[in-house]
Design a protein around this motif. Structure first.
Motif, PDB file in Angstrom:
ATOM      1  N   ASN A  88       0.677  -5.370   7.192  1.00  0.00           N
ATOM      2  CA  ASN A  88       0.641  -5.005   8.488  1.00  0.00           C
ATOM      3  C   ASN A  88       1.868  -4.601   9.243  1.00  0.00           C
ATOM      4  O   ASN A  88       2.394  -3.378   9.539  1.00  0.00           O
ATOM      5  N   ALA A  89       2.907  -5.451   8.912  1.00  0.00           N
ATOM      6  CA  ALA A  89       4.473  -5.235   9.397  1.00  0.00           C
ATOM      7  C   ALA A  89       4.895  -4.159   8.524  1.00  0.00           C
ATOM      8  O   ALA A  89       5.771  -3.335   9.066  1.00  0.00           O
ATOM      9  N   LEU A  90       4.646  -3.655   7.099  1.00  0.00           N
ATOM     10  CA  LEU A  90       5.165  -2.766   6.309  1.00  0.00           C
ATOM     11  C   LEU A  90       4.506  -1.457   7.184  1.00  0.00           C
ATOM     12  O   LEU A  90       5.372  -0.372   7.222  1.00  0.00           O
ATOM     13  N   ALA A  91       3.445  -1.435   7.358  1.00  0.00           N
ATOM     14  CA  ALA A  91       2.944  -0.293   8.091  1.00  0.00           C
ATOM     15  C   ALA A  91       3.451   0.139   9.133  1.00  0.00           C
ATOM     16  O   ALA A  91       3.510   1.284   9.695  1.00  0.00           O
ATOM     17  N   GLN A  92       3.968  -0.943  10.088  1.00  0.00           N
ATOM     18  CA  GLN A  92       4.417  -0.605  11.414  1.00  0.00           C
ATOM     19  C   GLN A  92       5.694  -0.329  11.324  1.00  0.00           C
ATOM     20  O   GLN A  92       6.054   0.521  11.730  1.00  0.00           O
ATOM     21  N   ALA A  93       6.351  -0.609  10.004  1.00  0.00           N
ATOM     22  CA  ALA A  93       7.679  -0.340   9.802  1.00  0.00           C
ATOM     23  C   ALA A  93       7.755   1.351   9.348  1.00  0.00           C
ATOM     24  O   ALA A  93       8.760   1.849   9.938  1.00  0.00           O
ATOM     25  N   GLU A  94       6.881   1.547   8.683  1.00  0.00           N
ATOM     26  CA  GLU A  94       6.763   2.898   8.254  1.00  0.00           C
ATOM     27  C   GLU A  94       6.306   4.088   9.296  1.00  0.00           C
ATOM     28  O   GLU A  94       6.790   5.131   9.456  1.00  0.00           O
ATOM     29  N   ALA A  95       5.529   3.492  10.204  1.00  0.00           N
ATOM     30  CA  ALA A  95       5.307   4.445  11.561  1.00  0.00           C
ATOM     31  C   ALA A  95       6.501   4.358  12.249  1.00  0.00           C
ATOM     32  O   ALA A  95       6.863   5.474  13.005  1.00  0.00           O
ATOM     33  N   ALA A  96       7.316   3.201  12.729  1.00  0.00           N
ATOM     34  CA  ALA A  96       8.545   3.362  12.976  1.00  0.00           C
ATOM     35  C   ALA A  96       9.533   4.248  12.805  1.00  0.00           C
ATOM     36  O   ALA A  96      10.409   5.115  13.439  1.00  0.00           O
ATOM     37  N   ILE A  97       9.580   4.389  11.319  1.00  0.00           N
ATOM     38  CA  ILE A  97      10.374   5.520  10.845  1.00  0.00           C
ATOM     39  C   ILE A  97      10.089   6.855  10.931  1.00  0.00           C
ATOM     40  O   ILE A  97      10.854   7.746  11.385  1.00  0.00           O
ATOM     41  N   ALA A  98       8.598   7.185  10.912  1.00  0.00           N
ATOM     42  CA  ALA A  98       8.227   8.633  11.273  1.00  0.00           C
ATOM     43  C   ALA A  98       8.575   8.952  12.903  1.00  0.00           C
ATOM     44  O   ALA A  98       9.006   9.909  13.137  1.00  0.00           O
ATOM     45  N   ALA A 145      15.989   0.471   7.476  1.00  0.00           N
ATOM     46  CA  ALA A 145      16.308  -0.859   7.165  1.00  0.00           C
ATOM     47  C   ALA A 145      15.219  -1.974   7.207  1.00  0.00           C
ATOM     48  O   ALA A 145      14.902  -2.513   6.410  1.00  0.00           O
ATOM     49  N   ASP A 146      14.575  -1.721   8.343  1.00  0.00           N
ATOM     50  CA  ASP A 146      13.372  -2.615   8.846  1.00  0.00           C
ATOM     51  C   ASP A 146      12.256  -2.380   7.809  1.00  0.00           C
ATOM     52  O   ASP A 146      11.565  -3.175   7.242  1.00  0.00           O
ATOM     53  N   ARG A 147      11.998  -1.235   7.426  1.00  0.00           N
ATOM     54  CA  ARG A 147      10.955  -0.824   6.332  1.00  0.00           C
ATOM     55  C   ARG A 147      11.398  -1.517   4.926  1.00  0.00           C
ATOM     56  O   ARG A 147      10.377  -2.089   4.428  1.00  0.00           O
ATOM     57  N   ASP A 148      12.631  -1.464   4.617  1.00  0.00           N
ATOM     58  CA  ASP A 148      13.063  -2.200   3.458  1.00  0.00           C
ATOM     59  C   ASP A 148      12.821  -3.473   3.438  1.00  0.00           C
ATOM     60  O   ASP A 148      12.432  -4.284   2.370  1.00  0.00           O
ATOM     61  N   LEU A 149      13.261  -4.166   4.551  1.00  0.00           N
ATOM     62  CA  LEU A 149      12.886  -5.586   4.921  1.00  0.00           C
ATOM     63  C   LEU A 149      11.519  -5.937   4.517  1.00  0.00           C
ATOM     64  O   LEU A 149      11.076  -6.999   3.900  1.00  0.00           O
ATOM     65  N   ALA A 150      10.685  -5.074   5.287  1.00  0.00           N
ATOM     66  CA  ALA A 150       9.309  -5.459   5.306  1.00  0.00           C
ATOM     67  C   ALA A 150       8.668  -5.459   3.858  1.00  0.00           C
ATOM     68  O   ALA A 150       7.741  -6.271   3.442  1.00  0.00           O
ATOM     69  N   ARG A 151       9.216  -4.394   3.131  1.00  0.00           N
ATOM     70  CA  ARG A 151       8.795  -4.270   1.756  1.00  0.00           C
ATOM     71  C   ARG A 151       9.078  -5.665   0.780  1.00  0.00           C
ATOM     72  O   ARG A 151       8.536  -6.102  -0.023  1.00  0.00           O
ATOM     73  N   ILE A 152      10.673  -6.068   1.113  1.00  0.00           N
ATOM     74  CA  ILE A 152      10.984  -7.138   0.431  1.00  0.00           C
ATOM     75  C   ILE A 152      10.022  -8.363   0.859  1.00  0.00           C
ATOM     76  O   ILE A 152       9.915  -9.362  -0.054  1.00  0.00           O
ATOM     77  N   ASN A 153       9.908  -8.543   2.077  1.00  0.00           N
ATOM     78  CA  ASN A 153       8.923  -9.890   2.533  1.00  0.00           C
ATOM     79  C   ASN A 153       7.612  -9.604   1.781  1.00  0.00           C
ATOM     80  O   ASN A 153       7.055 -10.684   1.601  1.00  0.00           O
ATOM     81  N   LEU A 154       7.087  -8.516   1.594  1.00  0.00           N
ATOM     82  CA  LEU A 154       5.777  -8.311   1.038  1.00  0.00           C
ATOM     83  C   LEU A 154       5.992  -8.528  -0.370  1.00  0.00           C
ATOM     84  O   LEU A 154       4.973  -9.290  -0.927  1.00  0.00           O
ATOM     85  N   GLU A 155       6.925  -8.239  -1.289  1.00  0.00           N
ATOM     86  CA  GLU A 155       7.235  -8.430  -2.328  1.00  0.00           C
ATOM     87  C   GLU A 155       7.301 -10.134  -2.697  1.00  0.00           C
ATOM     88  O   GLU A 155       7.015 -10.662  -3.695  1.00  0.00           O
ATOM     89  N   ARG A 156       7.887 -10.624  -1.772  1.00  0.00           N
ATOM     90  CA  ARG A 156       8.429 -12.071  -1.625  1.00  0.00           C
ATOM     91  C   ARG A 156       7.402 -13.096  -1.501  1.00  0.00           C
ATOM     92  O   ARG A 156       7.037 -14.093  -1.558  1.00  0.00           O
ATOM     93  N   ALA A 157       6.099 -12.264  -0.998  1.00  0.00           N
ATOM     94  CA  ALA A 157       5.211 -13.086  -0.866  1.00  0.00           C
ATOM     95  C   ALA A 157       4.229 -13.724  -2.096  1.00  0.00           C
ATOM     96  O   ALA A 157       3.591 -14.578  -2.318  1.00  0.00           O
ATOM     97  N   GLU A 158       4.747 -13.205  -3.306  1.00  0.00           N
ATOM     98  CA  GLU A 158       4.373 -13.638  -4.405  1.00  0.00           C
ATOM     99  C   GLU A 158       5.630 -14.324  -4.967  1.00  0.00           C
ATOM    100  O   GLU A 158       6.806 -13.702  -5.371  1.00  0.00           O
ATOM    101  N   VAL A 159       5.501 -15.786  -4.918  1.00  0.00           N
ATOM    102  CA  VAL A 159       6.743 -16.502  -5.327  1.00  0.00           C
ATOM    103  C   VAL A 159       6.712 -16.961  -6.731  1.00  0.00           C
ATOM    104  O   VAL A 159       5.668 -17.327  -7.426  1.00  0.00           O
ATOM    105  N   ARG A 160       7.773 -16.590  -7.371  1.00  0.00           N
ATOM    106  CA  ARG A 160       8.185 -16.400  -8.710  1.00  0.00           C
ATOM    107  C   ARG A 160       9.045 -17.741  -9.198  1.00  0.00           C
ATOM    108  O   ARG A 160       9.991 -17.914  -8.504  1.00  0.00           O
ATOM    109  N   SER A 161       9.082 -18.072 -10.521  1.00  0.00           N
ATOM    110  CA  SER A 161       9.969 -19.173 -10.951  1.00  0.00           C
ATOM    111  C   SER A 161      11.320 -18.613 -11.093  1.00  0.00           C
ATOM    112  O   SER A 161      11.502 -17.565 -11.778  1.00  0.00           O
TER     113      SER A 161
END
Length: 300
Positions: A88-98, A145-161
């Motif tokens: 949802n945060a990523l969708a909001q960031a993409e809408a903010a870009i538009a 930048a906010d959209r890129d951060l939202a993407r990073i947070n979504l990717e980091r939701a998968e915690v890897r070794s």
């Protein structure tokens, strides 16, 4: 004067006793040299780097895909955080870009229109429209930048070794709320095992970097091999503290008649581990460096 049989036996016993006493004294002397000066110690510990694992984003643990004691590879998935809020945060960031893009285009059109009306509108109006266009461009860059951060947070939701490790003391379960930056599990870095040997200071003269080491784990006769990486540069002085009022050295006036040698940590890298040997950080080890046997066999 004739030597009787009893005299010979008595003399033989005296010589035998004297010989055994001399041999015992020599053995004790060599043992003393060995345990006092030979570069060996039974006071060593197997160590490894412990990597605490935490999430970048707070959230509820959605799934856990590893178990306690499991070996994991670098990059392997450990657990995931609930992604609904992050999507949802990523969708909001993409809408903010538009929105920012539309605002930027409008501001740039106005700035070009006013720039073409040189002599018709005031310079202040042209500068105002140009400033609005620059502000809109900055807001658009911020939105990206906010959209890129939202993407990073979504990717980091998968915690890897981050390392090749072993899951240890693991109790994480789905449904637990994980706070950002707070460790929820630990990994033992399998590539970081080393030995800390605590050698008496009387043995440091014979220890140098690169010296070959033989290592034995307590309860296991199989031999590990390694080499000296370095010697600790400082240890704590238990006889000295700092007075709170004067900040001067406060040295204890006591002196014991028996002065025990200080123990200094020596780091030893492990070069070879026999197949089947279980490496557990914290196990007790015995370390013998090259040259230690010369204290027992000085002529070899």
């Amino acid at each position: 004067m004739f030597l009787t049989r009893e005299t010979l036996i008595r003399s033989f016993k005296m010589m035998l006793t004297l010989t055994l006493a001399v041999l015992a004294a020599l053995l004790l002397w060599h043992l003393y040299n060995y345990y006092t000066y030979a570069p060996q110690t039974r006071d060593g510990k197997l160590r490894a780097d412990i990597v605490p694992i935490a999430t970048d984003e707070a959230g509820r643990v959605d799934s856990v895909v590893v178990e306690d004691g499991e070996m994991v590879e670098k990059g392997q998935l450990l657990f995931t955080i609930d992604k609904v809020r992050l999507r949802n945060a990523l969708a909001q960031a993409e809408a903010a870009i538009a929105t920012a893009r539309a605002t930027l285009r409008s501001a740039e059109r106005e700035a070009r229109r006013y720039a073409a009306l040189d002599g018709v509108v005031s310079a202040q109006d042209r500068d105002t429209r140009q400033a609005e266009a620059e502000e809109a461009r900055a807001r658009f860059t911020q939105a990206i930048a906010d959209r890129d951060l939202a993407r990073i947070n979504l990717e980091r939701a998968e915690v890897r070794s981050p390392v090749n490790g072993i899951v240890t003391n693991f109790q994480l379960r789905p449904g637990v709320y994980a706070n950002a930056g707070q460790p929820v599990m630990s990994l033992v870095d399998r590539d970081s095992y080393y030995v800390s040997g605590y050698f008496e200071e009387t043995k440091l003269a014979q220890i140098h970097q690169g010296l070959h080491a033989r290592i034995r784990l307590m309860g296991d006769d199989r031999l590990l091999e390694g080499h000296v990486v370095g010697v600790a540069s400082a240890i704590n002085d238990s006889e000295r503290s700092t007075d709170a009022g004067t900040l001067l050295a406060d040295v204890k006036p006591t002196f014991s008649w028996v002065r025990l040698a200080q123990r200094v940590p020596v780091r030893i890298a492990i070069d070879r581990v026999p197949e089947g040997v279980m490496l557990v950080a914290g196990r007790t080890v015995t370390v013998t460096l090259d040259g230690a046997d010369k204290e027992i066999y000085p002529d070899e």
